[in-house]
Design a protein around this motif. Structure first.
Motif, PDB file in Angstrom:
ATOM      1  N   LEU A   1       0.809  -1.218   0.000  1.00 24.20           N
ATOM      2  CA  LEU A   1       0.000   0.000   0.000  1.00 24.20           C
ATOM      3  C   LEU A   1       0.844   1.269   0.000  1.00 24.20           C
ATOM      4  N   ARG A   2       1.945   1.224  -0.695  1.00 22.55           N
ATOM      5  CA  ARG A   2       2.783   2.415  -0.807  1.00 22.55           C
ATOM      6  C   ARG A   2       2.165   3.412  -1.784  1.00 22.55           C
ATOM      7  N   GLY A   3       2.457   4.676  -1.563  1.00 18.96           N
ATOM      8  CA  GLY A   3       1.944   5.715  -2.459  1.00 18.96           C
ATOM      9  C   GLY A   3       1.744   7.006  -1.696  1.00 18.96           C
ATOM     10  N   ARG A   4       1.897   8.105  -2.385  1.00 22.01           N
ATOM     11  CA  ARG A   4       1.842   9.418  -1.758  1.00 22.01           C
ATOM     12  C   ARG A   4       0.397   9.799  -1.418  1.00 22.01           C
ATOM     13  N   ARG A   5       0.160  10.071  -0.129  1.00 20.78           N
ATOM     14  CA  ARG A   5      -1.160  10.498   0.328  1.00 20.78           C
ATOM     15  C   ARG A   5      -1.035  11.710   1.241  1.00 20.78           C
ATOM     16  N   PHE A   6      -2.012  12.598   1.147  1.00 23.68           N
ATOM     17  CA  PHE A   6      -2.044  13.805   1.960  1.00 23.68           C
ATOM     18  C   PHE A   6      -2.888  13.561   3.211  1.00 23.68           C
ATOM     19  N   TYR A   7      -2.392  14.015   4.363  1.00 26.44           N
ATOM     20  CA  TYR A   7      -3.120  13.892   5.625  1.00 26.44           C
ATOM     21  C   TYR A   7      -3.082  15.211   6.394  1.00 26.44           C
ATOM     22  N   ALA A   8      -4.171  15.499   7.073  1.00 23.65           N
ATOM     23  CA  ALA A   8      -4.212  16.588   8.043  1.00 23.65           C
ATOM     24  C   ALA A   8      -4.340  15.979   9.433  1.00 23.65           C
ATOM     25  N   TYR A   9      -3.576  16.514  10.380  1.00 24.19           N
ATOM     26  CA  TYR A   9      -3.562  16.032  11.763  1.00 24.19           C
ATOM     27  C   TYR A   9      -4.132  17.110  12.679  1.00 24.19           C
ATOM     28  N   TYR A  10      -4.835  16.676  13.729  1.00 23.09           N
ATOM     29  CA  TYR A  10      -5.526  17.605  14.618  1.00 23.09           C
ATOM     30  C   TYR A  10      -5.219  17.324  16.083  1.00 23.09           C
ATOM     31  N   GLU A  11      -5.109  18.393  16.854  1.00 22.29           N
ATOM     32  CA  GLU A  11      -5.175  18.282  18.302  1.00 22.29           C
ATOM     33  C   GLU A  11      -6.650  18.384  18.698  1.00 22.29           C
ATOM     34  N   ARG A  12      -7.008  17.804  19.842  1.00 24.04           N
ATOM     35  CA  ARG A  12      -8.425  17.695  20.180  1.00 24.04           C
ATOM     36  C   ARG A  12      -9.137  19.047  20.210  1.00 24.04           C
ATOM     37  N   GLN A  13      -8.555  20.038  20.880  1.00 25.62           N
ATOM     38  CA  GLN A  13      -9.234  21.333  20.981  1.00 25.62           C
ATOM     39  C   GLN A  13      -9.420  21.972  19.612  1.00 25.62           C
ATOM     40  N   GLU A  14      -8.423  21.835  18.764  1.00 27.85           N
ATOM     41  CA  GLU A  14      -8.507  22.361  17.409  1.00 27.85           C
ATOM     42  C   GLU A  14      -9.668  21.715  16.656  1.00 27.85           C
ATOM     43  N   LEU A  15      -9.783  20.392  16.780  1.00 29.72           N
ATOM     44  CA  LEU A  15     -10.843  19.666  16.092  1.00 29.72           C
ATOM     45  C   LEU A  15     -12.220  20.069  16.611  1.00 29.72           C
TER      46      LEU A  15
END
Length: 221
Positions: free
Chosen positions: A175-189
């Motif tokens: 399952l290799r391949g370039r993927r974009f992710y956004a990460y969140y801290e709880r308060q931000e979310l």
């Protein structure tokens, strides 16, 4: 994110990667992860005010099939043709559409629930904020919004599955391949989820961790 010049193509990049790995994506459906996910789906179903459910980013359709199996009326969509082929092959009677997360408002009617598992973190944070608003609008009164999001900071592309990615070494190889992710801290979310009341929350223990949230549509945004 790598750089601003990458931003316009992040969805196209993700779609290209998911198209390329669609045939092998089933390796992520480990018994541990499926047991966890199906328990989460049952909790979601218990909160619903009705039976009509939308599944954005449905992938190979595994959650859509389980939702249907417990008596819900399911409409699913994805932007990856490869993933949709896998979903339709296993569920020829299901409703699977090709649609972008950013076009949810184009769907007709309203839904009693939106099951957004492991998908909305592929949007940039501004896109996610707009998508949440669209989900609120598409939900019926007292409708339920489930989402699972990655914990952390920032936005970036990743090339290979992490050490706790479902499927272990096999997933890392296939399952290799370039993927974009956004990460969140709880308060931000939580700040981005106005107009919803929190029904239940838990940490994702299988896979690579993150947040699972069950939310009820409430006051106007």
């Amino acid at each position: 994110m790598d750089s601003n010049e990458d931003a316009p193509d992040h969805i196209a990049q993700n779609v290209a990667t998911y198209d390329s790995i669609a045939e092998h994506y089933k390796v992520t459906a480990t018994p541990e992860l499926r047991a966890w996910k199906e328990a989460s789906i049952r909790r979601f179903a218990d909160f619903l005010p009705g039976q009509r459910v939308l599944v954005p980013g449905c992938g190979d359709g595994r959650d859509s099939r389980f939702l249907s199996s417990i008596g819900l009326r399911v409409t699913s969509f994805d932007l990856s043709e490869g993933m949709l082929r896998q979903a339709k092959a296993q569920d020829p009677d299901g409703t699977y559409l090709r649609l972008d997360f950013r076009d949810i408002r184009l769907l007709e009617g309203s839904f009693d629930g939106i099951w957004a598992s492991g998908c909305l973190y592929h949007l940039t944070k501004p896109e996610f904020a707009v998508c949440v608003k669209c989900c609120w609008e598409k939900l019926a009164a007292k409708g339920v919004f489930y989402l699972s999001m990655k914990e952390g900071k920032g936005e970036r592309y990743e090339e290979t599955p992490g050490p706790r990615y479902p499927g272990g070494a096999q997933a890392k190889a296939l399952l290799r391949g370039r993927r974009f992710y956004a990460y969140y801290e709880r308060q931000e979310l939580m700040r981005m989820l106005t107009g919803f009341a929190l029904l239940h929350e838990q940490r994702v223990l299988p896979a690579e961790g993150g947040f699972e949230l069950w939310l009820r549509k409430e006051s106007p945004r």
